[in-house]
Motif scaffolding. Structure first.
Motif, mmCIF file in Angstrom:
data_model
loop_
_atom_site.group_PDB
_atom_site.id
_atom_site.type_symbol
_atom_site.label_atom_id
_atom_site.label_comp_id
_atom_site.label_asym_id
_atom_site.label_seq_id
_atom_site.Cartn_x
_atom_site.Cartn_y
_atom_site.Cartn_z
ATOM 1 N N GLU A 46 0.809 -1.218 0.000
ATOM 2 C CA GLU A 46 0.000 0.000 0.000
ATOM 3 C C GLU A 46 0.841 1.265 0.000
ATOM 4 O OE1 GLU A 46 -3.351 0.655 2.521
ATOM 5 O OE2 GLU A 46 -3.891 -1.472 2.438
ATOM 6 N N ASP A 47 2.005 1.223 0.625
ATOM 7 C CA ASP A 47 2.852 2.408 0.708
ATOM 8 C C ASP A 47 3.811 2.535 -0.480
ATOM 9 O OD1 ASP A 47 4.398 0.227 1.450
ATOM 10 O OD2 ASP A 47 5.524 1.344 2.967
ATOM 11 N N SER A 48 3.641 1.709 -1.495
ATOM 12 C CA SER A 48 4.518 1.756 -2.676
ATOM 13 C C SER A 48 4.260 3.022 -3.489
ATOM 14 C CB SER A 48 4.264 0.542 -3.571
ATOM 15 O OG SER A 48 4.622 -0.643 -2.917
ATOM 16 N N ASP A 49 5.293 3.511 -4.111
ATOM 17 C CA ASP A 49 5.191 4.681 -4.971
ATOM 18 C C ASP A 49 4.849 4.197 -6.386
ATOM 19 O OD1 ASP A 49 5.407 7.011 -6.406
ATOM 20 O OD2 ASP A 49 7.324 7.609 -5.516
ATOM 21 N N THR A 50 3.586 4.056 -6.670
ATOM 22 C CA THR A 50 3.109 3.509 -7.936
ATOM 23 C C THR A 50 3.590 4.336 -9.121
ATOM 24 O OG1 THR A 50 1.159 2.644 -6.818
ATOM 25 C CG2 THR A 50 1.056 2.783 -9.215
ATOM 26 N N LYS A 51 3.523 5.642 -8.989
ATOM 27 C CA LYS A 51 3.919 6.519 -10.099
ATOM 28 C C LYS A 51 5.382 6.299 -10.467
ATOM 29 C CE LYS A 51 3.950 10.976 -9.324
ATOM 30 N NZ LYS A 51 3.634 12.399 -9.230
ATOM 31 N N ALA A 52 6.265 6.333 -9.506
ATOM 32 C CA ALA A 52 7.693 6.138 -9.781
ATOM 33 C C ALA A 52 7.939 4.738 -10.342
ATOM 34 C CB ALA A 52 8.510 6.361 -8.520
ATOM 35 N N TRP A 53 7.220 3.759 -9.837
ATOM 36 C CA TRP A 53 7.344 2.391 -10.305
ATOM 37 C C TRP A 53 6.973 2.295 -11.788
ATOM 38 C CZ3 TRP A 53 3.068 -1.252 -11.012
ATOM 39 C CH2 TRP A 53 3.485 -2.570 -11.230
ATOM 40 N N LEU A 54 5.862 2.936 -12.183
ATOM 41 C CA LEU A 54 5.436 2.911 -13.580
ATOM 42 C C LEU A 54 6.441 3.627 -14.492
ATOM 43 C CD1 LEU A 54 1.621 3.580 -13.146
ATOM 44 C CD2 LEU A 54 2.679 1.467 -13.963
ATOM 45 N N GLU A 127 8.332 18.451 -14.014
ATOM 46 C CA GLU A 127 7.275 19.428 -14.256
ATOM 47 C C GLU A 127 5.964 18.803 -14.720
ATOM 48 O OE1 GLU A 127 7.731 22.340 -13.143
ATOM 49 O OE2 GLU A 127 9.887 22.159 -12.875
ATOM 50 N N TYR A 128 6.041 17.773 -15.531
ATOM 51 C CA TYR A 128 4.812 17.165 -16.054
ATOM 52 C C TYR A 128 4.468 15.860 -15.342
ATOM 53 C CZ TYR A 128 5.338 20.680 -19.622
ATOM 54 O OH TYR A 128 5.473 21.882 -20.264
ATOM 55 N N GLY A 129 5.491 15.072 -15.003
ATOM 56 C CA GLY A 129 5.257 13.831 -14.273
ATOM 57 C C GLY A 129 5.100 14.059 -12.789
ATOM 58 N N GLU A 130 5.508 15.249 -12.323
ATOM 59 C CA GLU A 130 5.411 15.645 -10.928
ATOM 60 C C GLU A 130 6.105 14.668 -9.983
ATOM 61 O OE1 GLU A 130 1.266 16.409 -10.167
ATOM 62 O OE2 GLU A 130 1.252 18.132 -11.517
ATOM 63 N N LEU A 131 7.216 14.085 -10.438
ATOM 64 C CA LEU A 131 8.008 13.233 -9.576
ATOM 65 C C LEU A 131 8.908 14.112 -8.712
ATOM 66 C CD1 LEU A 131 7.057 11.086 -11.671
ATOM 67 C CD2 LEU A 131 9.271 10.012 -11.369
ATOM 68 N N SER A 132 9.197 13.649 -7.518
ATOM 69 C CA SER A 132 10.106 14.379 -6.628
ATOM 70 C C SER A 132 11.538 14.202 -7.127
ATOM 71 C CB SER A 132 9.983 13.845 -5.204
ATOM 72 O OG SER A 132 10.536 12.535 -5.127
ATOM 73 N N TYR A 133 12.436 15.036 -6.620
ATOM 74 C CA TYR A 133 13.847 14.901 -6.987
ATOM 75 C C TYR A 133 14.363 13.515 -6.602
ATOM 76 C CZ TYR A 133 14.066 19.891 -8.012
ATOM 77 O OH TYR A 133 13.867 21.126 -8.559
ATOM 78 N N GLN A 134 13.953 13.027 -5.446
ATOM 79 C CA GLN A 134 14.391 11.695 -5.006
ATOM 80 C C GLN A 134 13.854 10.611 -5.932
ATOM 81 O OE1 GLN A 134 16.660 10.874 -2.503
ATOM 82 N NE2 GLN A 134 16.509 8.967 -3.626
ATOM 83 N N GLU A 135 12.592 10.715 -6.338
ATOM 84 C CA GLU A 135 12.023 9.722 -7.257
ATOM 85 C C GLU A 135 12.759 9.745 -8.591
ATOM 86 O OE1 GLU A 135 7.343 9.513 -5.869
ATOM 87 O OE2 GLU A 135 8.002 11.230 -7.061
ATOM 88 N N ILE A 136 13.068 10.928 -9.080
ATOM 89 C CA ILE A 136 13.798 11.048 -10.345
ATOM 90 C C ILE A 136 15.198 10.470 -10.190
ATOM 91 C CG2 ILE A 136 14.767 12.654 -12.044
ATOM 92 C CD1 ILE A 136 12.366 14.531 -11.350
ATOM 93 N N ALA A 137 15.853 10.760 -9.071
ATOM 94 C CA ALA A 137 17.203 10.237 -8.827
ATOM 95 C C ALA A 137 17.189 8.711 -8.825
ATOM 96 C CB ALA A 137 17.735 10.771 -7.502
ATOM 97 N N THR A 138 16.191 8.131 -8.189
ATOM 98 C CA THR A 138 16.076 6.677 -8.158
ATOM 99 C C THR A 138 15.835 6.136 -9.559
ATOM 100 O OG1 THR A 138 15.206 6.756 -5.905
ATOM 101 C CG2 THR A 138 14.775 4.741 -7.170
ATOM 102 N N LEU A 139 14.937 6.756 -10.283
ATOM 103 C CA LEU A 139 14.611 6.319 -11.633
ATOM 104 C C LEU A 139 15.817 6.387 -12.561
ATOM 105 C CD1 LEU A 139 12.399 5.528 -13.729
ATOM 106 C CD2 LEU A 139 12.013 7.956 -14.046
ATOM 107 N N LEU A 140 16.582 7.479 -12.469
ATOM 108 C CA LEU A 140 17.722 7.691 -13.360
ATOM 109 C C LEU A 140 19.031 7.133 -12.803
ATOM 110 C CD1 LEU A 140 17.008 11.340 -14.566
ATOM 111 C CD2 LEU A 140 16.290 9.171 -15.599
ATOM 112 N N ASP A 141 18.954 6.553 -11.605
ATOM 113 C CA ASP A 141 20.120 5.972 -10.950
ATOM 114 C C ASP A 141 21.253 6.986 -10.800
ATOM 115 O OD1 ASP A 141 21.503 3.950 -9.649
ATOM 116 O OD2 ASP A 141 22.447 3.238 -11.498
ATOM 117 N N CYS A 142 20.902 8.118 -10.195
ATOM 118 C CA CYS A 142 21.890 9.154 -9.904
ATOM 119 C C CYS A 142 21.508 9.813 -8.587
ATOM 120 C CB CYS A 142 21.975 10.182 -11.035
ATOM 121 S SG CYS A 142 20.474 11.141 -11.289
ATOM 122 N N SER A 143 22.316 10.743 -8.137
ATOM 123 C CA SER A 143 22.039 11.392 -6.851
ATOM 124 C C SER A 143 20.992 12.494 -7.011
ATOM 125 C CB SER A 143 23.317 12.009 -6.295
ATOM 126 O OG SER A 143 23.696 13.126 -7.074
#
Length: 170
Positions: A46-54, A127-143
Motif C-alpha cells: 500500500e505504501d509503494s510509490d506507484t507513479k515512480a514504479w510505472l 514538471e509534467y510527471g510531478e516526480l520528486s527529486y528523489q524519485e527522479i534520482a532513483t529512476l535515473l540511478d543518480c544522486s
C-alpha cells in the motif's frame, strides 16, 4: 484497465514522447508499460510509490528497445510524427487568451524538445510527471544533487530558448 494505472497515463505518455519523439512509439511504450504492470500491481504494498514504479518500468522498456535497435538493421519509419506531443492541457476560455496560450505552449514544447535528452527527461519527469527529486534520482540511478543540477541547467537552457517567457524562473 485498472483505475490506479489509468490515473498516470497522460504523464507516462508525455515522458514516452520525450524519450521517443514519436507518437506511435510513445503510445506503444505506454501500452507495454501497462501490460507489464497489470499483474504485479496487485502485489504492490500500500505504501509503494506507484507513479515512480510505472515510470521506471517505462524507462526500462525504452532502454531495452534502444539496445535492440542498435543491434539490428535500421528501419525507415514512414509514419513518424514528432509534433504530436501536447504536454500541457489548455483551460483558457477567452479566444484571444486561448490562442496566445496555445502559441506559448507550442513554444515551450518545442524548446523542451531542443534540449539534450538528459535535460529534457528531467524537465518532463519533474514538471509534467510531478516526480520528486528523489524519485527522479532513483529512476535515473543518480544522486538527488545531480537531478537538481540538471534541472537548473535545463531551466537555464530553456530561458535562453524562451527569452520572453516567464516559464519557471525559480
Amino acid at each position: 484497465m485498472d483505475t490506479t494505472l489509468s490515473f498516470y497515463m497522460d504523464g507516462l505518455y508525455g515522458y514516452a514522447m520525450v524519450l521517443t519523439r514519436n507518437a506511435t512509439v510513445a503510445a506503444d511504450l505506454v501500452q507495454e508499460t501497462y501490460v507489464r504492470a497489470m499483474e504485479p500491481m496487485g502485489r504492490l504494498r500500500e505504501d509503494s510509490d506507484t507513479k515512480a514504479w510505472l515510470y521506471s518500468i517505462l524507462r526500462s522498456i525504452r532502454r531495452n528497445q534502444v539496445r535492440q535497435q542498435r543491434t539490428r538493421p535500421g528501419l525507415l519509419e514512414l509514419d513518424a510524427d514528432e509534433n504530436a506531443a501536447d504536454l500541457v492541457i489548455e483551460t483558457a476560455k477567452d479566444p484571444h487568451a486561448l490562442c496566445v496560450s496555445k502559441v506559448e505552449v507550442e513554444q515551450v514544447r518545442e524548446a523542451i524538445m531542443q534540449l539534450p535528452l538528459e535535460f529534457r527527461e528531467i524537465i518532463v519527469l519533474r514538471e509534467y510527471g510531478e516526480l520528486s527529486y528523489q524519485e527522479i534520482a532513483t529512476l535515473l540511478d543518480c544522486s538527488p544533487g545531480m537531478v537538481m543540477s540538471r534541472m537548473a541547467t535545463a531551466r537555464s537552457k530553456l530561458r535562453t530558448l524562451l527569452p520572453t517567457s516567464d516559464w519557471r524562473r525559480n
